[in-house]
Scaffold this active site. Structure first.
Site, PDB file in Angstrom:
ATOM      1  N   ASP A  66       9.575   5.637  -8.274  1.00  0.00           N
ATOM      2  CA  ASP A  66       9.824   4.204  -8.468  1.00  0.00           C
ATOM      3  C   ASP A  66       9.744   3.799  -9.936  1.00  0.00           C
ATOM      4  O   ASP A  66       9.361   4.593 -10.801  1.00  0.00           O
ATOM      5  CB  ASP A  66       8.837   3.377  -7.626  1.00  0.00           C
ATOM      6  CG  ASP A  66       7.408   3.926  -7.658  1.00  0.00           C
ATOM      7  OD1 ASP A  66       7.077   4.658  -8.622  1.00  0.00           O
ATOM      8  OD2 ASP A  66       6.629   3.622  -6.748  1.00  0.00           O
ATOM      9  N   ASP A 135      -2.779  -1.145   0.477  1.00  0.00           N
ATOM     10  CA  ASP A 135      -2.088  -1.846   1.560  1.00  0.00           C
ATOM     11  C   ASP A 135      -1.187  -0.900   2.359  1.00  0.00           C
ATOM     12  O   ASP A 135      -0.395  -1.339   3.182  1.00  0.00           O
ATOM     13  CB  ASP A 135      -1.270  -3.025   1.013  1.00  0.00           C
ATOM     14  CG  ASP A 135      -0.116  -2.587   0.116  1.00  0.00           C
ATOM     15  OD1 ASP A 135       0.030  -1.371  -0.139  1.00  0.00           O
ATOM     16  OD2 ASP A 135       0.656  -3.450  -0.334  1.00  0.00           O
ATOM     17  N   HIS A 137       1.170   1.177   1.147  1.00  0.00           N
ATOM     18  CA  HIS A 137       2.519   1.493   0.643  1.00  0.00           C
ATOM     19  C   HIS A 137       2.604   2.938   0.166  1.00  0.00           C
ATOM     20  O   HIS A 137       1.618   3.499  -0.316  1.00  0.00           O
ATOM     21  CB  HIS A 137       2.968   0.514  -0.453  1.00  0.00           C
ATOM     22  CG  HIS A 137       2.232   0.606  -1.739  1.00  0.00           C
ATOM     23  ND1 HIS A 137       1.760  -0.496  -2.419  1.00  0.00           N
ATOM     24  CD2 HIS A 137       1.886   1.665  -2.513  1.00  0.00           C
ATOM     25  CE1 HIS A 137       1.177  -0.108  -3.533  1.00  0.00           C
ATOM     26  NE2 HIS A 137       1.237   1.183  -3.618  1.00  0.00           N
ATOM     27  N   GLU A 142       6.436  -1.554   0.385  1.00  0.00           N
ATOM     28  CA  GLU A 142       5.351  -2.411   0.844  1.00  0.00           C
ATOM     29  C   GLU A 142       5.454  -2.605   2.352  1.00  0.00           C
ATOM     30  O   GLU A 142       6.489  -2.305   2.957  1.00  0.00           O
ATOM     31  CB  GLU A 142       5.453  -3.780   0.126  1.00  0.00           C
ATOM     32  CG  GLU A 142       5.348  -3.696  -1.392  1.00  0.00           C
ATOM     33  CD  GLU A 142       3.929  -3.429  -1.896  1.00  0.00           C
ATOM     34  OE1 GLU A 142       3.099  -2.885  -1.153  1.00  0.00           O
ATOM     35  OE2 GLU A 142       3.655  -3.774  -3.070  1.00  0.00           O
TER      36      GLU A 142
HETATM   37  P1  PGA Z   1      -3.207   4.870  -7.296  1.00  0.00           P
HETATM   38  O1  PGA Z   1      -1.952   4.148  -6.669  1.00  0.00           O
HETATM   39  O2  PGA Z   1      -2.907   6.319  -7.237  1.00  0.00           O
HETATM   40  O3  PGA Z   1      -3.295   4.381  -8.718  1.00  0.00           O
HETATM   41  O4  PGA Z   1      -4.376   4.492  -6.454  1.00  0.00           O
HETATM   42  C1  PGA Z   1      -1.422   4.640  -5.482  1.00  0.00           C
HETATM   43  C2  PGA Z   1      -0.205   3.849  -5.094  1.00  0.00           C
HETATM   44  O5  PGA Z   1      -0.142   2.654  -5.393  1.00  0.00           O
HETATM   45  O6  PGA Z   1       0.700   4.428  -4.484  1.00  0.00           O
END
Ligand code: PGA
Length: 259
Positions: A66, A135, A137, A142
């Protein structure tokens, strides 16, 4: 169901996943890696630094999950910059072979289909590294994302913008939109490796691995994949109902099988 591997800490997870990636590159020098940003995959990239040293990685290809929309690629927190800093430079990969979705406003209307075409032209992703948001994702898909979704523009949730505000001067600087591989795109990779560490990810991991298949739990899409591996520490595993079973099966796994 996904194979769950519960490890002592993030470093052990990094070593395990790095060994799998090295094996892949040895077998296929032009392997296509699916690269994730965020803090979670860093132990994998760290372990790869030593394990790939001395190997020819000039043909390795990669696709990031992304990118933010409208953020200058030269901005230190654009995912283009993060992938360059955390992966391309330390591992000595060829930057021309490492792709990041194009978040430029001018080309955003066709950036998703362009990215899908580039992944297809590369023959698909061999091993996709994934983190998971609090959350649920994966990528920036999302809650509510279709399991069939392709690379496209999404609006970041307030929670994700808050989670990522630590990388910016203020939450107002966190872009509102992103371009992300869809869940359907991710599911086309040949091997999914999802990592998660810490208590804060425990519910998202339990939902992804054992929860109902639901668009409200985007991580649950991994249950549809024939080869998904979830590597977690004890804290992130703490809400898994079948954790004893996962420990038992991994302890008794044939040694030739890998992850
Ligand atoms: P993080 O983010 O590895 O910084 O916890 C994970 C994500 O948002 O997919």
């Amino acid at each position: 169901m996904a194979e769950v591997v519960i490890v002592e800490n993030a470093e052990a997870a990094g070593a395990l996943v790095a060994a799998e990636i090295v094996g892949l590159i040895d077998a296929r020098p032009d392997a296509v890696l699916g690269l994730a940003t965020g803090s979670t995959p860093l132990p994998v990239y760290q372990a790869l630094r030593t394990r790939l040293a001395g190997r020819d990685v000039s043909r390795v290809r990669g696709f990031a999950l992304d990118e933010y929309v409208g953020l200058d690629p030269a901005h230190p927190e654009s995912y283009r910059s993060v992938i360059t800093r955390d992966v391309v430079e330390p591992l000595g990969l060829d930057p021309r072979r490492i792709h990041v979705p194009d978040g430029a406003q001018e080309t955003i209307r066709h950036a998703g289909s362009d990215y899908e075409a580039a992944i297809d032209a590369a023959g698909g992703v061999d091993l996709q590294i994934l983190g998971i948001g609090t959350d649920g994702h994966i990528g920036f898909n999302e809650p509510g994302s279709s399991f069939a979704s392709r690379t496209r523009v999404k609006t970041l949730t307030a929670q994700t913008r808050e989670d990522n505000a630590r990388f910016f001067d203020s939450i107002d600087d966190v872009p509102m939109h992103c371009i992300t591989q869809g869940l359907g795109t991710i599911l086309r990779a040949r091997h999914l490796v999802l990592l998660a560490f810490g208590e804060g990810k425990a519910q998202a991991v339990a939902d992804a691995v054992e929860g109902p298949l639901s668009a409200i739990l985007p991580g649950s899409a991994i249950q549809l994949h024939p080869h998904a591996t979830v590597v977690v520490d004890e804290a992130a595993a703490s809400r898994l109902a079948l954790s004893d079973y996962y420990r038992y099966t991994f302890a008794n796994k044939p040694s030739w099988q890998g992850i």
